[in-house]
Design a protein around this motif. Structure first.
Motif, PDB file in Angstrom:
ATOM      1  N   GLU A 217       0.805  -1.213   0.000  1.00 17.62           N
ATOM      2  CA  GLU A 217       0.000   0.000   0.000  1.00 17.62           C
ATOM      3  C   GLU A 217       0.844   1.272   0.000  1.00 17.62           C
ATOM      4  O   GLU A 217       0.338   2.374  -0.232  1.00 17.62           O
ATOM      5  CB  GLU A 217      -0.941   0.015   1.214  1.00 17.62           C
ATOM      6  CG  GLU A 217      -0.238   0.071   2.577  1.00 17.62           C
ATOM      7  CD  GLU A 217       0.144  -1.305   3.102  1.00 17.62           C
ATOM      8  OE1 GLU A 217       0.522  -1.395   4.284  1.00 17.62           O
ATOM      9  OE2 GLU A 217       0.047  -2.277   2.333  1.00 17.62           O
ATOM     10  N   GLN A 218       2.158   1.142   0.241  1.00 20.00           N
ATOM     11  CA  GLN A 218       3.041   2.314   0.250  1.00 20.00           C
ATOM     12  C   GLN A 218       3.938   2.383  -0.982  1.00 20.00           C
ATOM     13  O   GLN A 218       4.743   3.309  -1.106  1.00 20.00           O
ATOM     14  CB  GLN A 218       3.916   2.304   1.509  1.00 20.00           C
ATOM     15  CG  GLN A 218       3.143   2.536   2.803  1.00 20.00           C
ATOM     16  CD  GLN A 218       4.076   2.624   3.994  1.00 20.00           C
ATOM     17  OE1 GLN A 218       5.045   1.868   4.108  1.00 20.00           O
ATOM     18  NE2 GLN A 218       3.800   3.551   4.885  1.00 20.00           N
ATOM     19  N   LEU A 219       3.795   1.430  -1.906  1.00 16.86           N
ATOM     20  CA  LEU A 219       4.698   1.392  -3.052  1.00 16.86           C
ATOM     21  C   LEU A 219       4.550   2.616  -3.952  1.00 16.86           C
ATOM     22  O   LEU A 219       5.547   3.147  -4.460  1.00 16.86           O
ATOM     23  CB  LEU A 219       4.452   0.117  -3.866  1.00 16.86           C
ATOM     24  CG  LEU A 219       5.186  -1.125  -3.368  1.00 16.86           C
ATOM     25  CD1 LEU A 219       4.711  -2.370  -4.103  1.00 16.86           C
ATOM     26  CD2 LEU A 219       6.697  -0.956  -3.535  1.00 16.86           C
ATOM     27  N   SER A 220       3.324   3.086  -4.156  1.00 18.54           N
ATOM     28  CA  SER A 220       3.133   4.250  -5.008  1.00 18.54           C
ATOM     29  C   SER A 220       3.840   5.464  -4.432  1.00 18.54           C
ATOM     30  O   SER A 220       4.534   6.200  -5.154  1.00 18.54           O
ATOM     31  CB  SER A 220       1.634   4.545  -5.168  1.00 18.54           C
ATOM     32  OG  SER A 220       1.441   5.704  -5.945  1.00 18.54           O
ATOM     33  N   ARG A 221       3.707   5.665  -3.131  1.00 21.93           N
ATOM     34  CA  ARG A 221       4.373   6.819  -2.505  1.00 21.93           C
ATOM     35  C   ARG A 221       5.887   6.652  -2.530  1.00 21.93           C
ATOM     36  O   ARG A 221       6.627   7.616  -2.755  1.00 21.93           O
ATOM     37  CB  ARG A 221       3.886   6.987  -1.063  1.00 21.93           C
ATOM     38  CG  ARG A 221       4.461   8.233  -0.394  1.00 21.93           C
ATOM     39  CD  ARG A 221       3.671   8.653   0.831  1.00 21.93           C
ATOM     40  NE  ARG A 221       4.206   9.905   1.338  1.00 21.93           N
ATOM     41  CZ  ARG A 221       5.053  10.008   2.352  1.00 21.93           C
ATOM     42  NH1 ARG A 221       5.462   8.908   2.975  1.00 21.93           N
ATOM     43  NH2 ARG A 221       5.502  11.179   2.765  1.00 21.93           N
TER      44      ARG A 221
ATOM     45  N   ALA B  85       7.072   7.495  -5.899  1.00 20.40           N
ATOM     46  CA  ALA B  85       6.970   8.943  -6.096  1.00 20.40           C
ATOM     47  C   ALA B  85       8.108   9.680  -5.398  1.00 20.40           C
ATOM     48  O   ALA B  85       8.651  10.651  -5.934  1.00 20.40           O
ATOM     49  CB  ALA B  85       5.614   9.444  -5.588  1.00 20.40           C
ATOM     50  N   ILE B  86       8.491   9.230  -4.216  1.00 20.29           N
ATOM     51  CA  ILE B  86       9.604   9.863  -3.494  1.00 20.29           C
ATOM     52  C   ILE B  86      10.908   9.684  -4.274  1.00 20.29           C
ATOM     53  O   ILE B  86      11.696  10.629  -4.435  1.00 20.29           O
ATOM     54  CB  ILE B  86       9.728   9.274  -2.076  1.00 20.29           C
ATOM     55  CG1 ILE B  86       8.547   9.743  -1.216  1.00 20.29           C
ATOM     56  CG2 ILE B  86      11.058   9.684  -1.428  1.00 20.29           C
ATOM     57  CD1 ILE B  86       8.481   9.073   0.141  1.00 20.29           C
ATOM     58  N   LEU B  87      11.144   8.479  -4.770  1.00 20.02           N
ATOM     59  CA  LEU B  87      12.355   8.240  -5.561  1.00 20.02           C
ATOM     60  C   LEU B  87      12.348   9.087  -6.832  1.00 20.02           C
ATOM     61  O   LEU B  87      13.380   9.637  -7.229  1.00 20.02           O
ATOM     62  CB  LEU B  87      12.467   6.754  -5.911  1.00 20.02           C
ATOM     63  CG  LEU B  87      12.664   5.780  -4.740  1.00 20.02           C
ATOM     64  CD1 LEU B  87      12.695   4.342  -5.245  1.00 20.02           C
ATOM     65  CD2 LEU B  87      13.950   6.090  -3.979  1.00 20.02           C
TER      66      LEU B  87
ATOM     67  N   LEU C 275       5.611  15.519  -6.861  1.00 17.67           N
ATOM     68  CA  LEU C 275       5.123  15.882  -5.523  1.00 17.67           C
ATOM     69  C   LEU C 275       3.642  15.538  -5.381  1.00 17.67           C
ATOM     70  O   LEU C 275       3.203  15.074  -4.318  1.00 17.67           O
ATOM     71  CB  LEU C 275       5.349  17.374  -5.282  1.00 17.67           C
ATOM     72  CG  LEU C 275       6.813  17.800  -5.094  1.00 17.67           C
ATOM     73  CD1 LEU C 275       6.931  19.315  -5.073  1.00 17.67           C
ATOM     74  CD2 LEU C 275       7.400  17.197  -3.826  1.00 17.67           C
ATOM     75  N   TYR C 276       2.878  15.754  -6.447  1.00 21.23           N
ATOM     76  CA  TYR C 276       1.462  15.381  -6.405  1.00 21.23           C
ATOM     77  C   TYR C 276       1.297  13.868  -6.245  1.00 21.23           C
ATOM     78  O   TYR C 276       0.493  13.401  -5.429  1.00 21.23           O
ATOM     79  CB  TYR C 276       0.757  15.849  -7.675  1.00 21.23           C
ATOM     80  CG  TYR C 276      -0.649  15.293  -7.791  1.00 21.23           C
ATOM     81  CD1 TYR C 276      -1.692  15.823  -7.046  1.00 21.23           C
ATOM     82  CD2 TYR C 276      -0.921  14.206  -8.632  1.00 21.23           C
ATOM     83  CE1 TYR C 276      -2.969  15.297  -7.127  1.00 21.23           C
ATOM     84  CE2 TYR C 276      -2.191  13.683  -8.728  1.00 21.23           C
ATOM     85  CZ  TYR C 276      -3.215  14.225  -7.972  1.00 21.23           C
ATOM     86  OH  TYR C 276      -4.474  13.690  -8.044  1.00 21.23           O
ATOM     87  N   MET C 277       2.085  13.097  -7.011  1.00 23.77           N
ATOM     88  CA  MET C 277       1.964  11.646  -6.949  1.00 23.77           C
ATOM     89  C   MET C 277       2.396  11.094  -5.593  1.00 23.77           C
ATOM     90  O   MET C 277       1.940  10.020  -5.179  1.00 23.77           O
ATOM     91  CB  MET C 277       2.792  10.997  -8.058  1.00 23.77           C
ATOM     92  CG  MET C 277       2.261  11.250  -9.464  1.00 23.77           C
ATOM     93  SD  MET C 277       0.563  10.678  -9.691  1.00 23.77           S
ATOM     94  CE  MET C 277       0.792   8.908  -9.507  1.00 23.77           C
ATOM     95  N   ALA C 278       3.265  11.821  -4.887  1.00 19.89           N
ATOM     96  CA  ALA C 278       3.688  11.375  -3.563  1.00 19.89           C
ATOM     97  C   ALA C 278       2.535  11.437  -2.563  1.00 19.89           C
ATOM     98  O   ALA C 278       2.563  10.751  -1.531  1.00 19.89           O
ATOM     99  CB  ALA C 278       4.854  12.229  -3.069  1.00 19.89           C
ATOM    100  N   ARG C 279       1.528  12.252  -2.860  1.00 23.02           N
ATOM    101  CA  ARG C 279       0.370  12.396  -1.971  1.00 23.02           C
ATOM    102  C   ARG C 279      -0.870  11.684  -2.498  1.00 23.02           C
ATOM    103  O   ARG C 279      -1.825  11.453  -1.747  1.00 23.02           O
ATOM    104  CB  ARG C 279       0.042  13.882  -1.794  1.00 23.02           C
ATOM    105  CG  ARG C 279       1.136  14.684  -1.084  1.00 23.02           C
ATOM    106  CD  ARG C 279       1.154  14.376   0.388  1.00 23.02           C
ATOM    107  NE  ARG C 279       2.150  15.170   1.110  1.00 23.02           N
ATOM    108  CZ  ARG C 279       2.342  15.081   2.427  1.00 23.02           C
ATOM    109  NH1 ARG C 279       1.602  14.240   3.136  1.00 23.02           N
ATOM    110  NH2 ARG C 279       3.260  15.812   2.998  1.00 23.02           N
TER     111      ARG C 279
END
Length: 418
Positions: free
Chosen positions: A134-138, A141-143, A279-283
């Motif tokens: 569930e945290q893979l998308s974030r 995005a951070i990378l 930054l949008y995708m990180a959220r």
């Protein structure tokens, strides 16, 4: 309660490894382009630099995917970085000695492409192992945000150092960054053992490689949604590459009659848009990966259509480049996340490699079309046609994605009623 990614030590170490390697890559790229520009005085020679890396990707991405699924991805990443250290040192020595034989540098690019083809699938598999689904998308995005931030900020520090140090020293800075990456990756303590059939490692022979690749292909054949995600995330590069390599430089030239600073501003505007998209995708929280990818291409299309007016209105060109840049992360991040979440553990690396092969194929095809056809068009026409192509791609994809979702809802309703 969900544990923050910044409390996940294994993720932090992987993030630090990528950050240091990305910084070093910027030093290497700047030093190589400037050194060869001085040595060859040829734009044609510089344009050839990308070809060895693409060829290496076509030859070795699938091998890297098989290895990432079969062996410990941490050791594969460490081995790839150590090999890249040797290449960076060798290029630094050649620059220090004033060696100008272009073929040597082409070989170095091929080797870097080879080891990157082994590193990238391993990193994708490793991230899946150390981060909850569930945290893979974030995490992706951070990378991605880190990479794009470095690409914007690094040139300033590189320009300062290049005035204080010999140009060859920048290659050794790159080698040092890879050494730091090795340290961070090797210190990851999370279990990164691959999933093995029947619980035992299999001896890798040519026939076994073919069998493993066939397993990945078979999974994609069965998983229609994942296959469509790979297709729609890559087809757009058929026009994107030629717009980037040809459209942006010629647009800048038309805007300022040869002033190179306009190209820097256009690329910088695109990079700022990239950063906002990341930054949008990180959220963002989403489950329909294909839908987000198609929105990304639609945003790119809007930017390209506005760029068709860029030679008349400069401020609009900068805004359009930023808009187009926003779409990039909306395409790349969901693609990698979909591979990590929808592919089986034993095929993640291979399917990621198939995705990279698709990207390389469409990129090379775009470059060839640019050389023989699209690159000869007026720049306004190039951006207009490319924008319309992406609009059509997004429209077809939206209709297909909606059909898939309706079919999924119908299946769920049938299961509930039964």
């Amino acid at each position: 309660m969900e544990l923050s990614l910044w409390r996940n030590r294994s993720f932090i170490k992987l993030w630090l490894a990528q950050m240091t390697a990305n910084i070093g890559d910027q030093f290497y790229s700047f030093a190589l382009l400037w050194y060869l520009l001085q040595a060859t005085k040829s734009g044609t020679a510089l344009s050839l630099l990308v070809i060895p890396e693409m060829v290496a990707g076509l030859l070795f991405f699938l091998v890297g995917g098989v290895l990432a699924d079969r062996y410990n991805p941490r050791l594969l990443m460490v081995g790839s970085d150590l090999a890249r250290i040797l290449v960076a040192i060798a290029v630094g020595i050649m620059a220090a000695l004033g060696i100008e034989q272009f073929s040597f540098f082409l070989m170095a690019q091929f080797l870097l492409g080879l080891f990157s083809s082994l590193f990238q699938p391993a990193r994708t598999v490793a991230l899946k192992a150390i981060v909850p689904l569930e945290q893979l998308s974030r995490a992706n995005a951070i990378l991605d945000t880190t990479f794009r931030t470095i690409r914007i900020l690094a040139p300033m520090s590189i320009g300062l150092l290049s005035s204080l140090l010999p140009l060859s020293a920048l290659f050794f800075v790159n080698a040092g960054s890879y050494l730091l990456s090795v340290f961070f990756v090797y210190s990851i303590s999370a279990a990164l053992q691959p999933i093995q059939e029947n619980g035992a490692p299999v001896k890798m022979t040519p026939s076994q490689y073919i069998k493993d690749i066939g397993m990945g292909m078979t999974e994609l054949k069965r998983n229609h949604l994942l296959f469509l995600i790979l297709v729609f995330s890559n087809v757009g590069f058929l026009v994107w590459i030629v717009c980037w390599n040809v459209g942006f430089p010629f647009l800048a030239e038309g805007m300022a009659q040869g002033d190179g600073s306009q190209l820097a501003v256009l690329i910088g505007s695109y990079g700022i848009g990239n950063l906002f998209g990341s930054l949008y995708m990180a959220r963002a929280v989403y489950h329909r990966h294909l839908l987000v990818i198609l929105i990304g291409w639609a945003v790119q299309a809007g930017g390209f259509l506005l760029l068709a007016l860029g030679t008349e209105y400069h401020w609009l060109a900068y805004l359009a480049a930023a808009v187009a840049g926003i779409g990039g992360p909306l395409i790349g991040i969901p693609t990698v996340t979909a591979i990590q979440t929808k592919a089986s553990g034993s095929n993640t690396g291979k399917i990621f490699s198939i995705n990279m092969l698709m990207f390389t194929f469409f990129s090379m095809l775009s470059s060839m079309l640019g050389a023989i056809w699209l690159g000869k068009w007026p720049v306004e026409q190039l951006f207009l046609v490319s924008g319309l192509f992406l609009v059509s791609l997004a429209a077809i994809g939206f209709a297909w994605e909606r059909s898939i979702e309706q079919h999924s809802y119908q299946q769920q309703a049938d299961q509930s009623s039964s």
